[in-house]
Design a protein around this motif. Structure first.
Motif, PDB file in Angstrom:
ATOM      1  N   LEU A 186       0.832  -1.201   0.000  1.00 54.62           N
ATOM      2  CA  LEU A 186       0.000   0.000   0.000  1.00 54.62           C
ATOM      3  C   LEU A 186       0.866   1.250   0.000  1.00 54.62           C
ATOM      4  CD1 LEU A 186      -2.802   1.317   0.162  1.00 54.62           C
ATOM      5  CD2 LEU A 186      -2.618   1.160   2.656  1.00 54.62           C
ATOM      6  N   ALA A 187       1.910   1.253   0.801  1.00 49.30           N
ATOM      7  CA  ALA A 187       2.807   2.413   0.861  1.00 49.30           C
ATOM      8  C   ALA A 187       3.480   2.623  -0.498  1.00 49.30           C
ATOM      9  CB  ALA A 187       3.847   2.224   1.956  1.00 49.30           C
ATOM     10  N   ARG A 188       3.903   1.546  -1.139  1.00 50.31           N
ATOM     11  CA  ARG A 188       4.531   1.665  -2.457  1.00 50.31           C
ATOM     12  C   ARG A 188       3.542   2.203  -3.483  1.00 50.31           C
ATOM     13  NH1 ARG A 188       7.400  -4.193  -2.404  1.00 50.31           N
ATOM     14  NH2 ARG A 188       9.108  -3.647  -1.003  1.00 50.31           N
ATOM     15  N   ARG A 189       2.335   1.673  -3.484  1.00 55.65           N
ATOM     16  CA  ARG A 189       1.331   2.137  -4.443  1.00 55.65           C
ATOM     17  C   ARG A 189       0.999   3.607  -4.224  1.00 55.65           C
ATOM     18  NH1 ARG A 189      -0.778  -3.023  -3.352  1.00 55.65           N
ATOM     19  NH2 ARG A 189      -2.297  -2.171  -1.886  1.00 55.65           N
ATOM     20  N   LEU A 190       0.847   4.007  -2.964  1.00 54.31           N
ATOM     21  CA  LEU A 190       0.547   5.416  -2.675  1.00 54.31           C
ATOM     22  C   LEU A 190       1.711   6.323  -3.083  1.00 54.31           C
ATOM     23  CD1 LEU A 190      -1.330   5.237   0.742  1.00 54.31           C
ATOM     24  CD2 LEU A 190      -2.280   5.790  -1.490  1.00 54.31           C
ATOM     25  N   SER A 191       2.933   5.874  -2.835  1.00 54.41           N
ATOM     26  CA  SER A 191       4.101   6.667  -3.241  1.00 54.41           C
ATOM     27  C   SER A 191       4.134   6.817  -4.754  1.00 54.41           C
ATOM     28  CB  SER A 191       5.387   5.996  -2.767  1.00 54.41           C
ATOM     29  OG  SER A 191       5.414   5.926  -1.368  1.00 54.41           O
ATOM     30  N   PHE A 192       3.909   5.721  -5.459  1.00 54.57           N
ATOM     31  CA  PHE A 192       3.889   5.757  -6.919  1.00 54.57           C
ATOM     32  C   PHE A 192       2.793   6.686  -7.427  1.00 54.57           C
ATOM     33  CE2 PHE A 192       2.521   3.969 -11.025  1.00 54.57           C
ATOM     34  CZ  PHE A 192       3.706   4.134 -11.722  1.00 54.57           C
TER      35      PHE A 192
END
Length: 127
Positions: free
Chosen positions: A34-40
């Motif tokens: 989730l953190a990676r997707r939000l950062s992206f």
């Protein structure tokens, strides 16, 4: 990894504990994803915002330039329309034989039979 104190404590090996560990591991992976997707997503939104801002500024500059060019062309159009009016008036005058005769006598010193032409100095000092 386990300290000496932790080695003395025995862990219960049951299916429930294993399920909870798997569940915790899955939750941790889910949070990282989730953190990676939000950062992206934030990076993509930032890039899009920068692109749209750049496009807006360049279009605004182009519009301002076009408006200035339009004003200049409108001024040029009005002066040309005035000149066109003068030229049409001159065409009307040139269709009149008396006016053509007057210009011929004044500029080219033509005269009617028996007429004498005298050129007087103009009032502003030029010939």
């Amino acid at each position: 990894m386990l300290s000496a104190k932790d080695k003395r404590v025995a862990q219960i090996q049951s299916s429930y504990v294993e399920e909870q560990q798997v569940k915790a591991h899955f939750q941790e992976r889910k949070k990282r994803g989730l953190a990676r997707r939000l950062s992206f997503l934030c990076i993509i939104c930032g890039i899009l915002f920068a692109m749209f801002t750049s496009i807006f500024i360049s279009q605004n500059t182009v519009i301002t330039d076009k408006e200035q060019q339009k004003k200049e062309l409108e001024k040029q159009l009005s002066t040309m329309e005035k000149e066109e009016g003068k030229l049409k008036e001159e065409i009307k005058k040139l269709n009149n034989p008396e006016y053509v005769g007057e210009i011929a006598r004044r500029d080219y010193f033509y005269s009617k039979p028996g007429e004498t032409i005298f050129k007087l100095p103009s009032s502003n000092g030029t010939n």
